[in-house]
Motif scaffolding. Structure first.
Motif, mmCIF file in Angstrom:
data_model
loop_
_atom_site.group_PDB
_atom_site.id
_atom_site.type_symbol
_atom_site.label_atom_id
_atom_site.label_comp_id
_atom_site.label_asym_id
_atom_site.label_seq_id
_atom_site.Cartn_x
_atom_site.Cartn_y
_atom_site.Cartn_z
ATOM 1 N N GLY A 1 60.371 -2.507 -7.209
ATOM 2 C CA GLY A 1 59.414 -1.754 -8.014
ATOM 3 C C GLY A 1 58.982 -2.467 -9.289
ATOM 4 O O GLY A 1 58.167 -1.946 -10.049
ATOM 5 N N SER A 2 59.514 -3.657 -9.499
ATOM 6 C CA SER A 2 59.185 -4.356 -10.754
ATOM 7 C C SER A 2 57.791 -4.986 -10.701
ATOM 8 O O SER A 2 57.292 -5.479 -11.710
ATOM 9 C CB SER A 2 60.221 -5.433 -11.049
ATOM 10 O OG SER A 2 60.200 -6.402 -10.023
ATOM 11 N N LYS B 1 57.079 -7.237 -8.111
ATOM 12 C CA LYS B 1 57.369 -8.545 -7.522
ATOM 13 C C LYS B 1 56.340 -8.935 -6.458
ATOM 14 O O LYS B 1 55.786 -10.037 -6.515
ATOM 15 C CB LYS B 1 58.766 -8.463 -6.896
ATOM 16 C CG LYS B 1 59.430 -9.751 -6.623
ATOM 17 C CD LYS B 1 60.929 -9.552 -6.417
ATOM 18 C CE LYS B 1 61.329 -8.243 -5.792
ATOM 19 N NZ LYS B 1 60.917 -8.063 -4.399
ATOM 20 N N LYS C 1 49.397 -12.316 -6.669
ATOM 21 C CA LYS C 1 48.574 -12.867 -7.770
ATOM 22 C C LYS C 1 48.770 -14.385 -7.851
ATOM 23 O O LYS C 1 47.831 -15.133 -8.123
ATOM 24 C CB LYS C 1 48.963 -12.231 -9.111
ATOM 25 C CG LYS C 1 48.529 -10.774 -9.269
ATOM 26 C CD LYS C 1 49.065 -10.232 -10.600
ATOM 27 C CE LYS C 1 48.717 -8.770 -10.804
ATOM 28 N NZ LYS C 1 49.261 -8.234 -12.059
ATOM 29 N N ARG D 1 63.501 -3.820 3.365
ATOM 30 C CA ARG D 1 62.591 -2.662 3.408
ATOM 31 C C ARG D 1 61.439 -2.973 4.360
ATOM 32 O O ARG D 1 60.714 -3.962 4.158
ATOM 33 C CB ARG D 1 61.989 -2.391 2.019
ATOM 34 C CG ARG D 1 62.960 -1.885 0.987
ATOM 35 C CD ARG D 1 62.246 -1.684 -0.347
ATOM 36 N NE ARG D 1 61.542 -2.888 -0.770
ATOM 37 C CZ ARG D 1 60.474 -2.895 -1.547
ATOM 38 N NH1 ARG D 1 59.960 -1.758 -1.995
ATOM 39 N NH2 ARG D 1 59.893 -4.036 -1.883
ATOM 40 N N GLN E 1 53.540 -4.407 3.231
ATOM 41 C CA GLN E 1 52.825 -4.577 1.957
ATOM 42 C C GLN E 1 52.391 -6.041 1.788
ATOM 43 O O GLN E 1 51.249 -6.327 1.418
ATOM 44 C CB GLN E 1 53.768 -4.181 0.817
ATOM 45 C CG GLN E 1 53.100 -3.912 -0.505
ATOM 46 C CD GLN E 1 54.131 -3.697 -1.627
ATOM 47 O OE1 GLN E 1 55.322 -3.480 -1.368
ATOM 48 N NE2 GLN E 1 53.679 -3.773 -2.855
ATOM 49 N N SER F 1 55.623 -8.361 -15.589
ATOM 50 C CA SER F 1 54.552 -7.542 -15.025
ATOM 51 C C SER F 1 54.301 -6.324 -15.914
ATOM 52 O O SER F 1 55.125 -6.006 -16.786
ATOM 53 C CB SER F 1 54.941 -7.075 -13.619
ATOM 54 O OG SER F 1 56.030 -6.186 -13.727
ATOM 55 N N ASP G 1 50.148 -4.748 -19.404
ATOM 56 C CA ASP G 1 48.971 -3.949 -19.789
ATOM 57 C C ASP G 1 49.341 -2.515 -20.158
ATOM 58 O O ASP G 1 48.616 -1.861 -20.898
ATOM 59 C CB ASP G 1 47.932 -3.942 -18.650
ATOM 60 C CG ASP G 1 48.536 -3.525 -17.310
ATOM 61 O OD1 ASP G 1 49.634 -4.013 -16.978
ATOM 62 O OD2 ASP G 1 47.912 -2.715 -16.598
ATOM 63 N N VAL G 2 50.461 -2.033 -19.660
ATOM 64 C CA VAL G 2 50.841 -0.649 -19.980
ATOM 65 C C VAL G 2 52.053 -0.597 -20.920
ATOM 66 O O VAL G 2 52.654 0.437 -21.115
ATOM 67 C CB VAL G 2 51.098 0.191 -18.694
ATOM 68 C CG1 VAL G 2 49.799 0.548 -18.026
ATOM 69 C CG2 VAL G 2 52.027 -0.526 -17.719
ATOM 70 N N THR H 1 48.835 -8.200 -15.979
ATOM 71 C CA THR H 1 48.041 -7.331 -16.859
ATOM 72 C C THR H 1 47.193 -6.330 -16.092
ATOM 73 O O THR H 1 46.168 -5.885 -16.590
ATOM 74 C CB THR H 1 47.127 -8.193 -17.760
ATOM 75 O OG1 THR H 1 46.345 -9.042 -16.903
ATOM 76 C CG2 THR H 1 47.916 -9.046 -18.725
ATOM 77 N N GLN I 1 46.374 -4.427 -11.814
ATOM 78 C CA GLN I 1 46.715 -4.371 -10.393
ATOM 79 C C GLN I 1 45.840 -5.254 -9.507
ATOM 80 O O GLN I 1 46.026 -5.276 -8.297
ATOM 81 C CB GLN I 1 46.670 -2.920 -9.933
ATOM 82 C CG GLN I 1 47.578 -2.057 -10.796
ATOM 83 C CD GLN I 1 47.913 -0.727 -10.178
ATOM 84 O OE1 GLN I 1 48.106 -0.615 -8.983
ATOM 85 N NE2 GLN I 1 47.989 0.299 -10.995
HETATM 86 P P1 GDP Z 1 57.956 -4.564 -5.927
HETATM 87 O O1 GDP Z 1 58.648 -3.401 -5.310
HETATM 88 O O2 GDP Z 1 58.773 -5.204 -6.974
HETATM 89 O O3 GDP Z 1 57.451 -5.523 -4.932
HETATM 90 O O4 GDP Z 1 56.705 -3.970 -6.728
HETATM 91 P P2 GDP Z 1 55.184 -3.866 -6.293
HETATM 92 O O5 GDP Z 1 54.542 -5.187 -6.316
HETATM 93 O O6 GDP Z 1 55.093 -3.085 -5.056
HETATM 94 O O7 GDP Z 1 54.591 -3.068 -7.532
HETATM 95 C C1 GDP Z 1 54.971 -1.747 -7.828
HETATM 96 C C2 GDP Z 1 53.778 -1.052 -8.481
HETATM 97 O O8 GDP Z 1 53.460 -1.661 -9.698
HETATM 98 C C3 GDP Z 1 52.508 -1.128 -7.646
HETATM 99 O O9 GDP Z 1 51.840 0.101 -7.736
HETATM 100 C C4 GDP Z 1 51.680 -2.204 -8.336
HETATM 101 O O10 GDP Z 1 50.299 -2.033 -8.165
HETATM 102 C C5 GDP Z 1 52.082 -2.014 -9.772
HETATM 103 N N1 GDP Z 1 51.941 -3.235 -10.558
HETATM 104 C C6 GDP Z 1 52.417 -4.454 -10.282
HETATM 105 N N2 GDP Z 1 52.099 -5.333 -11.273
HETATM 106 C C7 GDP Z 1 51.378 -4.629 -12.190
HETATM 107 C C8 GDP Z 1 50.788 -4.967 -13.456
HETATM 108 O O11 GDP Z 1 50.835 -6.094 -13.951
HETATM 109 N N3 GDP Z 1 50.164 -3.964 -14.149
HETATM 110 C C9 GDP Z 1 50.127 -2.691 -13.649
HETATM 111 N N4 GDP Z 1 49.489 -1.778 -14.397
HETATM 112 N N5 GDP Z 1 50.668 -2.352 -12.474
HETATM 113 C C10 GDP Z 1 51.289 -3.298 -11.731
#
Ligand code: GDP
Length: 411
Positions: A226-227, A229, A235, A256, A262, A363, A366-367, A390, A392
């Motif tokens: 969820g980070s 990654k 990107k 997963r 994804q 990551s 931006d928020v 910064t 999505q």
């Molecule tokens: P993973 O589980 O670590 O692979 O995480 P994901 O790549 O699936 O990202 C989790 C959520 O965070 C998704 O909804 C992405 O769109 C969102 N996300 C990822 N990077 C960014 C970012 O830099 N900015 C914002 N606002 N959202 C992001």
């Protein structure tokens, strides 16, 4: 980024500066002691005292008090001559606030004629200004005054190690030496700027340039679930492809099923090859296949997605170690969620201890209104931040630049 941090830290800094000015000991300089206060006229009967008269009466009162210590006053430890002077000065200040006791006496004094009032006021203020030019802050007092700033930094997820560094640097510059009162603001601003610049003083590199030199460049992308990654990996693919560097992706997050899907969606959009296997298959084998594919097809970059290891989960951590052992990546990039602040810094530390990270991407910058992780993670891990996520979309990857960060911080 840094909006909240800037607001709260600016406020705490303002208070810090005012507190130093108010609470530091006054220090007189030798040369200034030759100056004499203007002689006060003998008191005459009058009505209520004017403000100017109150001020005039101060030194007279202070001189008297200075010679005769008050009964019941706590015995002070012996101090050296200059310190004694400061201490006395401080006592003067304290006395100055004891308005009610002194007021009846001053009520007896006369309001001077306007010209003389101006003259004496000017002379008196001139003298006072000279006397308070230099102030000195003890370490104990500094520690007290730093508290609000410390709380503001903590509130913004700035790591303890970083707070300690900033505190140490400010203490070095501000304590146990005479400071010019009018320079306090500059000293604080300059020290803070220097201190924060040093937080980013780790060797960094250009990822795209590296990919141009090493073929194939193997990158393992690691971090907790969820980070961001997977999105960050996509990107990076976009960035490399824009630079004419061709990629293959390894779906080594076999933990997963959704992660494979994804990644498949991303790679299809980006038009790059994905090497995958079934859900729960050996992630190290997937990484190995992707590297072989890159070698065979003369591709430039291999990006290995790894499972979102919770650092408390030992089995998953062992699997990650195996991926690293087999894939032998050139780079292990840690992706951390900026908004999680100290958690992000702690995770980076744990992953670094486990597999040794080479660089960081934060990551969701931006928020993140605080930015504590951005200030802390490099200093704590001694690894550079390469990019900030910064948003999505694939273009929402900003190269990390110290200068821009300093500007955003208003330093
Ligand atoms: P993973 O589980 O670590 O692979 O995480 P994901 O790549 O699936 O990202 C989790 C959520 O965070 C998704 O909804 C992405 O769109 C969102 N996300 C990822 N990077 C960014 C970012 O830099 N900015 C914002 N606002 N959202 C992001």
């Amino acid at each position: 980024m840094f909006n909240f941090l800037k607001k709260t830290v600016d406020k705490a800094l303002g208070k810090f500066k005012r507190d130093i000015e108010e609470k530091a000991e006054l220090v007189e300089e030798q040369a200034e002691e030759t100056e004499k206060p203007p002689k006060a006229d003998p008191p005459k009967k009058t009505e209520a005292p004017s403000e100017a008269t109150k001020e005039q009466a101060e030194p007279e009162k202070k001189e008297t008090v200075r010679k005769e210590p008050q009964a019941g006053e706590k015995a002070k430890p012996p101090v050296s001559a200059p310190q004694q002077k400061s201490t006395e000065k401080e006592e003067h200040q304290e006395k100055k606030t004891e308005e009610p006791a002194a007021t009846p006496v001053r009520k007896e004094t006369v309001s001077p004629a306007p010209e003389r009032e101006t003259k004496q006021k000017k002379g008196l203020f001139g003298l006072l200004r000279e006397k308070v030019t230099k102030i000195q802050l003890s370490e104990d007092k500094f520690n007290d005054l730093f508290w609000d700033l410390e709380v503001a930094l903590l509130e913004n997820n700035v790591a303890l190690e970083v707070i300690e560094k900033i505190k140490y640097d400010l203490k070095e510059e501000l304590t146990n030496k005479p400071l010019s009162r009018k320079n306090i603001q500059d000293i604080i601003a300059q020290t803070l700027k220097q201190s924060i610049q040093e937080l980013f003083a780790v060797a960094t590199f250009d990822l795209v340039e590296l990919a141009k030199e090493k073929k194939p460049l193997v990158i393992a992308v690691i971090g907790v679930n969820g980070s961001g990654k997977t999105t960050t990996l996509a990107k990076l693919v976009h960035l490399f492809e824009k630079n004419n560097l061709h990629c293959v992706v390894a779906a080594s997050d076999t933990f997963r099923a959704a992660a494979i899907q994804q990644l498949e969606a991303h790679t299809q959009k980006l038009g790059v090859k994905l090497i995958k296997n079934d859900y729960k298959s050996d992630p190290a084998a997937v990484a190995f296949d992707a590297i072989e594919h890159a070698k065979a097809k003369k591709l430039d970059v291999v990006l290995i997605d790894t499972a979102g290891r919770l650092h408390s989960n030992n089995n998953l951590m062992e699997e990650l170690k195996k991926v690293i052992r087999v894939g032998k990546p050139d780079l292990k990039l840690f992706v951390g969620e900026s908004i999680t602040g100290n958690d992000c810094v702690e995770q980076a530390k744990v992953f670094d201890e486990l597999v040794g990270i080479d660089a960081i991407i934060l990551s969701k910058a931006d928020v993140d209104e605080k930015g504590g992780a951005a200030l802390s993670v490099s200093y704590v891990t001694k690894k550079p931040i390469l990019y900030l996520g910064t948003g999505q979309t694939y273009d929402d990857l900003e190269a990390f630049d110290k200068k821009t960060i300093m500007e955003r911080l208003g330093l």
